[in-house]
Motif scaffolding. Structure first.
Motif, PDB file in Angstrom:
ATOM      1  N   LYS A 103     -42.415  76.391  50.543  1.00  0.00           N
ATOM      2  CA  LYS A 103     -41.002  76.621  50.866  1.00  0.00           C
ATOM      3  C   LYS A 103     -40.805  76.710  52.377  1.00  0.00           C
ATOM      4  O   LYS A 103     -39.796  76.247  52.919  1.00  0.00           O
ATOM      5  CB  LYS A 103     -40.506  77.908  50.198  1.00  0.00           C
ATOM      6  CG  LYS A 103     -40.319  77.816  48.688  1.00  0.00           C
ATOM      7  CD  LYS A 103     -39.916  79.163  48.118  1.00  0.00           C
ATOM      8  CE  LYS A 103     -39.754  79.100  46.600  1.00  0.00           C
ATOM      9  NZ  LYS A 103     -38.591  78.309  46.178  1.00  0.00           N
TER      10      LYS A 103
ATOM     11  N   ASP B 269     -36.190  84.066  48.271  1.00  0.00           N
ATOM     12  CA  ASP B 269     -35.315  83.073  47.638  1.00  0.00           C
ATOM     13  C   ASP B 269     -33.847  83.358  47.930  1.00  0.00           C
ATOM     14  O   ASP B 269     -33.057  82.431  48.163  1.00  0.00           O
ATOM     15  CB  ASP B 269     -35.557  83.052  46.123  1.00  0.00           C
ATOM     16  CG  ASP B 269     -36.416  81.877  45.695  1.00  0.00           C
ATOM     17  OD1 ASP B 269     -36.847  81.102  46.572  1.00  0.00           O
ATOM     18  OD2 ASP B 269     -36.665  81.720  44.484  1.00  0.00           O
TER      19      ASP B 269
ATOM     20  N   ASP C 189     -46.711  78.650  46.881  1.00  0.00           N
ATOM     21  CA  ASP C 189     -45.330  78.214  46.705  1.00  0.00           C
ATOM     22  C   ASP C 189     -44.478  78.674  47.890  1.00  0.00           C
ATOM     23  O   ASP C 189     -43.625  77.925  48.376  1.00  0.00           O
ATOM     24  CB  ASP C 189     -44.777  78.776  45.391  1.00  0.00           C
ATOM     25  CG  ASP C 189     -43.463  78.125  44.995  1.00  0.00           C
ATOM     26  OD1 ASP C 189     -43.261  76.936  45.323  1.00  0.00           O
ATOM     27  OD2 ASP C 189     -42.628  78.800  44.357  1.00  0.00           O
TER      28      ASP C 189
ATOM     29  N   TRP D   9     -38.355  74.184  54.366  1.00  0.00           N
ATOM     30  CA  TRP D   9     -37.232  74.692  55.154  1.00  0.00           C
ATOM     31  C   TRP D   9     -37.322  74.193  56.602  1.00  0.00           C
ATOM     32  O   TRP D   9     -36.314  73.807  57.197  1.00  0.00           O
ATOM     33  CB  TRP D   9     -37.205  76.216  55.116  1.00  0.00           C
ATOM     34  CG  TRP D   9     -36.124  76.829  55.967  1.00  0.00           C
ATOM     35  CD1 TRP D   9     -36.286  77.579  57.093  1.00  0.00           C
ATOM     36  CD2 TRP D   9     -34.712  76.736  55.755  1.00  0.00           C
ATOM     37  NE1 TRP D   9     -35.081  77.968  57.601  1.00  0.00           N
ATOM     38  CE2 TRP D   9     -34.090  77.466  56.794  1.00  0.00           C
ATOM     39  CE3 TRP D   9     -33.919  76.121  54.795  1.00  0.00           C
ATOM     40  CZ2 TRP D   9     -32.711  77.590  56.905  1.00  0.00           C
ATOM     41  CZ3 TRP D   9     -32.538  76.241  54.897  1.00  0.00           C
ATOM     42  CH2 TRP D   9     -31.948  76.965  55.941  1.00  0.00           C
TER      43      TRP D   9
END
Length: 205
Positions: free
Chosen positions: A134, A80, A130, A138
């Motif tokens: 992501k 993250d 998850d 991206w």
């Protein structure tokens, strides 16, 4: 006696892995702080910043640290932070005076999902999916911002190792293993992978 010696050696090995991981995390956080200070124009004694290999090695060490559920969460937060820095730099690249932070590579994604899978946490499957989402988001962001010139970031597609680690995350999750949810999610992941492969073959033909 041999069993006691083996157990003692296993404990020592786990302790060494845990200490190695803690040292790597401290070093990574220091290098990340160096970059954040430089980006914000804050004076710093060091100009050494983390590169892609730094993150990947730290994640590998974390995955083998025997930290349990905490290791998956820590790997997730590292990813993250990478996304946050990339987006921040991308959206202000015109005024930034330092090099772009590294984007997650396929090794990074696979290492994060592997760490989550090794953690055995009850939410490991959800957390791994998850990360997978992501990764796709991206990649789409990078492709959508392609203006025909030099691209700052590119994103990557999952490979066979990504999918294998994703399945491991569901299989290893404590308190979930053996439930119908595991069978449902693993079947869904495999079907999606096969659909993507068929779509790719059709495009090539």
């Amino acid at each position: 006696l041999d069993l006691l010696e083996t157990n003692h050696q296993n404990v020592m090995d786990q302790d060494l892995k845990l200490r190695a991981s803690d040292n790597c995390m401290r070093l990574l956080h220091t290098l990340e702080k160096n970059y954040d200070n430089a980006y914000q124009g804050v004076a710093s004694q060091s100009k050494i910043f983390p590169n892609a290999a730094t993150f990947n090695h730290a994640l590998y060490t974390l995955a083998h640290s025997a930290k349990g559920a905490m290791c998956g969460q820590e790997a997730y937060f590292i990813l993250d932070r990478m996304f946050q820095r990339c987006r921040q730099y991308r959206d202000s690249a015109a005024t930034s005076k330092i090099a772009a932070p590294p984007e997650p590579s396929i090794i990074t994604y696979n290492s994060v999902i592997h760490a989550i899978a090794k953690s055995g946490a009850s939410n490991a499957g959800f957390l791994a999916e998850d990360v997978f989402d992501k990764m796709e988001v991206w990649k789409k962001e990078c492709d959508d911002r392609d203006e025909g010139g030099t691209r700052l970031y590119h994103g990557v597609y999952p490979n066979s190792r990504t999918l294998a680690s994703l399945l491991d995350a569901w299989a290893n999750a404590e308190n979930v293993n053996g439930s119908s949810l595991v069978r449902e999610r693993t079947t869904s992941i495999l079907e999606a992978a096969l659909d993507n492969r068929r779509s790719y073959v059709r495009r090539v033909k």
